[in-house]
Design an enzyme around this catalytic site. Structure first.
Site, mmCIF file in Angstrom:
data_model
loop_
_atom_site.group_PDB
_atom_site.id
_atom_site.type_symbol
_atom_site.label_atom_id
_atom_site.label_comp_id
_atom_site.label_asym_id
_atom_site.label_seq_id
_atom_site.Cartn_x
_atom_site.Cartn_y
_atom_site.Cartn_z
ATOM 1 N N CYS A 25 0.833 -1.205 0.000
ATOM 2 C CA CYS A 25 0.000 0.000 0.000
ATOM 3 C C CYS A 25 0.864 1.249 0.000
ATOM 4 C CB CYS A 25 -0.895 0.044 1.250
ATOM 5 S SG CYS A 25 -1.928 -1.400 1.499
ATOM 6 N N CYS A 80 -2.770 4.924 2.844
ATOM 7 C CA CYS A 80 -3.888 4.020 2.572
ATOM 8 C C CYS A 80 -4.962 4.146 3.659
ATOM 9 C CB CYS A 80 -3.401 2.578 2.515
ATOM 10 S SG CYS A 80 -4.712 1.388 2.123
ATOM 11 N N ARG A 133 1.254 -7.941 -4.021
ATOM 12 C CA ARG A 133 0.389 -7.376 -5.053
ATOM 13 C C ARG A 133 -0.170 -6.026 -4.577
ATOM 14 N NH1 ARG A 133 -2.515 -11.346 -2.470
ATOM 15 N NH2 ARG A 133 -4.592 -10.738 -1.681
ATOM 16 N N ASP A 148 18.724 37.194 -14.719
ATOM 17 C CA ASP A 148 17.351 37.413 -15.185
ATOM 18 C C ASP A 148 16.786 38.703 -14.590
ATOM 19 O OD1 ASP A 148 14.888 35.888 -16.489
ATOM 20 O OD2 ASP A 148 14.205 36.883 -14.670
#
Length: 708
Positions: free
Chosen positions: A39, A43, A68, A467
């Site tokens: 997870c 989660c 998984r 810049d």
């Protein structure tokens, strides 16, 4: 906190999981030994017992260990680890290349060749640090692409297989079952309520592997980010610098075209709301195999893998920046989808204003960029791809926008270096090596190199100290404005100096610091309401008196005496010395134009009209000085080749004459056709421009230093 070792601190990881702290999503994944799933830290499911938790550096490592993915929190949909955003070593470069799809297209051997290492070295280095090698990382990425396609489209399984990058249906089925603990059909059946959404319309097709026939695959995905995200300075910057034909800001979305490995695409990115933790993206893909690469390019464009907590903590430690961080937390770097494109745009933007740079780039795009396929073009949307480096390098001088000869040489030099591979600005390039290669090219100085590093390569520690916008903003908060002194002070901001630059830009009153006030429908001109009180001045010119009208911030009208279609009320007449600054600037620039000293106008303009009219008026500003287009050419460039008559009517209604050069549109045979100010004035303006282009006098909108 070091993301590279955070997963090794069991106590801190467990504390992050217990608190469901979203800031750590992407830093590590939690594997639950009792269930066999992994997870994200945030989660929402019940927190496992401490003894049942194990922590891995990446989803690929957890998958390699046999876990998984959780179907509830979808850990593969988290923002990427911020570490790869900060580091420039070989492992970080390898991860960025894998994310861009290099392993899918060229294999691990191609990845190693790009990095300059052997295949064995790359596999060892990546595996030692992430717990999984390049192939496993690519496999995890394929699995995520498959899940997105399964949940957001109705493509047949065989087509999802090839679009996600799998070589066979068998490997596709095995990978999905292993990673998600479900078959592809089960994932699709449970897609209701998921974050991705599909929209199927008449232009949608079903992608068949390597058969890019007519139509496009259209789907919506959510691009997660770590809060906070300062939307005005990110989307405002991209909107203010948008190039007509390539990019469009309208209805709160940035739209732009993409050139991808297997085809082209158009992406529409919606500015997120205050409570959102994702950016809604709608992708129209010519080839579904480009899904993963397109998503990664969009993430880079919006800097969505950044760690704003770490950035803000470092910058707020400087008393001068602390108030800016409090006012604009979560600034992001306005990026690009291609660093080579950013380099070309930076060269065209040297020493000119933001508006002039966009106009120059639009001319380059319209002349040398490939038109998008019809199925990807929507009314008012992008029409072209950015030109390839080879196309720019091989272009005739007449096909390049007007610019000083020295800048033209620089443009050709960078295009040739990109085209022949001498200059590497790809996702896996070394930031320092890229700087060295850039500075070795003629006409490329520190400002251009640092802008490319910041916006093109995503280097978090780039610092364009010369810049002008940075120096002015620094001075406003009590910091040194001189380049060397500012650079010395900025040492305390490392490694986040790029974010300090964006923070300073965001504190300015420039257009890049805010969202456009109203949504635009495909044009580059502001579309302000006609309700503000207008002021006008009248000036003399070689074509008679000109009425210049302003709403106080923009030029809203330039009308001739007896001008057809001029509004009855042009506002309150004032003396030039009492007029708004924008009208005084307009008067000065028009005087320069009539003397043959100016070929482009650098003025904020706002035109009130229909959506179609505004698109036409925006395109008029891309017609080069001294040249003419026919109404048919204009309609084709607009993406509606059959609309010549409508284009002509819109052209005639242009309220900002000369500055928006509707006089440069002629009949198909070159004849001088109708003009709001009269045929004689149109002829005079064309003769003036043709005469100036053959003279030796040069133009000028150039100023010292740079644009934002």
């Amino acid at each position: 906190m070091d993301p590279s070792t955070f997963h090794l601190d069991h106590a801190r990881c467990a504390a992050a999981v217990s608190s469901r702290d979203r800031r750590f999503d992407g830093w590590f994944v939690t594997a639950v030994l009792s269930t066999g799933i992994y997870c994200r830290p945030s989660c929402p499911a019940m927190t496992p017992k401490l003894v049942n938790m194990s922590f891995y550096r990446s989803a690929a490592a957890a998958q390699a260990a046999g876990f998984r993915a959780c179907k509830r929190c979808l850990p593969d949909a988290t923002p990427g680890s911020p570490e790869w955003h900060v580091r420039g070593d070989v492992v970080a470069r390898a991860v960025r290349l894998v994310a861009d799809g290099v392993v899918e297209r060229e294999g691990v051997g191609g990845l190693a060749e790009r990095l300059g290492y052997s295949t064995r070295q790359v596999e060892r280095l990546v595996g030692a640090e992430l717990g999984a090698g390049p192939l496993a990382l690519a496999r995890a990425q394929r699995a995520q692409a498959a899940r997105v396609l399964l949940e957001s489209t109705d493509l047949p399984m065989s087509e999802v297989t090839f679009a996600a990058g799998f070589a066979s249906i068998r490997s596709f089925n095995d990978t999905v079952r292993t990673v998600y603990g479900a078959t592809p059909s089960e994932l699709r059946a449970g897609r209701r309520g998921r974050g991705a959404r599909a929209r199927r319309g008449p232009a949608v097709r079903e992608v068949r592997g390597d058969l890019p026939d007519a139509g496009a695959l259209v789907l919506r995905v959510r691009l997660a980010f770590r809060a906070p995200l300062h939307v005005p300075s990110l989307f405002g910057h991209l909107a203010a610098t948008a190039v007509p034909g390539l990019e469009v800001w309208r209805a709160g979305r940035l739209e732009r075209s993409l050139s991808l490995p297997h085809g082209c695409a158009v992406v529409r990115l919606a500015a997120p709301g205050p409570e959102d933790r994702h950016v809604e993206a709608e992708l129209s893909l010519e080839d579904g195999r480009d899904l993963t690469t397109a998503i990664q390019r969009c993430r880079g464009l919006l800097d969505l893998d950044a760690d704003p907590a770490a950035v803000d903590a470092r910058l707020s430690s400087d008393p001068a920046l602390a108030p800016l961080v409090a006012a604009t937390p979560g600034v992001r770097l306005p990026g690009t989808v291609d660093a080579g494109e950013m380099l070309v745009r930076a060269v065209l933007g040297q020493q000119v204003s933001t508006a002039a740079a966009a106009t120059q780039t639009a001319r380059l795009v319209s002349r040398l960029g490939a038109p998008l396929p019809p199925e990807l073009v929507q009314p008012g949307g992008p029409t072209h791809l950015f030109p390839t480096a080879a196309a720019i390098a091989g272009a005739a001088d007449g096909d390049l926008p007007g610019m000083p000869s020295s800048r033209r040489r620089t443009l050709r030099a960078v295009a040739e270096a990109l085209a022949d591979g001498r200059l590497d600005l790809g996702p896996g390039s070394s930031w320092e090596q890229a700087r060295e290669q850039l500075l070795a090219l003629p006409g490329i100085g520190p400002w251009t190199a640092e802008i490319v590093a910041l916006r093109g390569l995503g280097d978090p520690d780039a610092f364009p100290s010369t810049d002008l916008g940075v120096r002015l903003a620094a001075q406003a908060v009590g910091l040194p404005s001189e380049s060397r002194a500012l650079t010395a002070h900025a040492e305390r901001w490392r490694p986040w100096r790029s974010y300090a630059v964006q923070l300073l830009w965001a504190s300015s009153d420039h257009a890049v610091a805010r969202l456009p006030q109203t949504s635009t429908e495909g044009d580059t001109m502001s579309t302000t309401s006609p309700t503000p009180r207008h002021t006008r001045v009248t000036i003399d010119s070689p074509v008679g008196p000109l009425a210049l009208v302003s709403d106080g911030e923009h030029v809203t009208g330039v009308f001739f005496e007896t001008h057809k279609h001029a509004p009855a009320d042009l506002g309150t007449e004032v003396a030039l010395e009492d007029a708004p600054a924008v009208l005084r600037s307009a008067a000065e620039q028009l005087a320069e134009y009539f003397r043959g000293e100016r070929q482009e106008f650098d003025l904020p303009v706002a035109a009130v009209g229909t959506e179609f009219q505004r698109r036409v008026w925006a395109l008029l500003r891309t017609i080069p000085y001294g040249q003419t287009w026919s109404y048919g050419q204009l309609a084709t460039a607009l993406g509606q080749p059959g609309a010549s008559r409508a284009v002509g009517l819109a052209n005639g209604r242009n309220p900002i004459s000369i500055i928006v050069p509707c006089h440069r549109v002629v009949g198909a045979d070159g004849s001088i056709t109708g003009y709001g100010g009269g045929i004689e004035r149109k002829q005079h303006l064309l003769d003036l421009e043709r005469g100036a282009t053959t003279a030796t006098a040069t133009t000028t909108t150039a100023t010292t230093t740079t644009l934002f």
